[in-house]
Design a protein around this motif. Structure first.
Motif, PDB file in Angstrom:
ATOM      1  N   LYS A  38       0.867  -1.173   0.000  1.00 25.67           N
ATOM      2  CA  LYS A  38       0.000   0.000   0.000  1.00 25.67           C
ATOM      3  C   LYS A  38       0.905   1.225   0.000  1.00 25.67           C
ATOM      4  N   CYS A  40       0.917   5.357   0.221  1.00 23.04           N
ATOM      5  CA  CYS A  40       0.079   6.463   0.673  1.00 23.04           C
ATOM      6  C   CYS A  40       0.803   7.786   0.505  1.00 23.04           C
ATOM      7  N   ARG A  42       0.377  11.653   2.060  1.00 20.80           N
ATOM      8  CA  ARG A  42      -0.309  12.423   3.094  1.00 20.80           C
ATOM      9  C   ARG A  42      -0.246  13.904   2.767  1.00 20.80           C
ATOM     10  N   LEU A  48      -4.659  11.565   5.346  1.00 21.39           N
ATOM     11  CA  LEU A  48      -4.423  10.751   4.152  1.00 21.39           C
ATOM     12  C   LEU A  48      -5.085  11.419   2.959  1.00 21.39           C
ATOM     13  N   SER A  51      -4.204   6.987  -1.553  1.00 27.41           N
ATOM     14  CA  SER A  51      -3.501   5.716  -1.355  1.00 27.41           C
ATOM     15  C   SER A  51      -3.923   4.737  -2.438  1.00 27.41           C
TER      16      SER A  51
END
Length: 94
Positions: A38, A40, A42, A48, A51
């Protein structure tokens, strides 16, 4: 779940047994492990923003969870490097 930072992205390796446990039986770790990752991104306020999860395809089962973890980290780094400045993966990347 462990997290790694790479070029401003958070990378989460996702490791799981190749053969799922069935009907209350224990996992068969001898059959190896599969991996996904995963990735991501930010925002500035620790929220978040985006993602995506990618499964490592066309890989035979990894012999150990450590091998699967290392492969997933490398896979994520390659995705990030190959898509810098391109559309399709986090389209608003700098």
């Amino acid at each position: 779940m462990s997290m790694h930072l790479y070029r401003g992205f958070e990378i989460y390796p996702l490791i799981y047994p190749h053969v799922p446990a069935q009907n209350g039986s224990p996992h068969n770790y001898d059959a190896g492990f599969d991996a996904a990752v995963k990735i991501c991104l930010r925002g500035t306020t620790d929220t978040l923003t985006q993602s995506q999860t990618f499964r490592l395809l066309e890989c035979p089962p990894f012999g150990t969870a450590g091998d699967a973890r290392r492969a997933s980290l490398l896979y994520a780094e390659n995705i990030i490097d190959d898509n810098r400045g391109k559309q399709g993966f986090f389209s608003d990347m700098p």
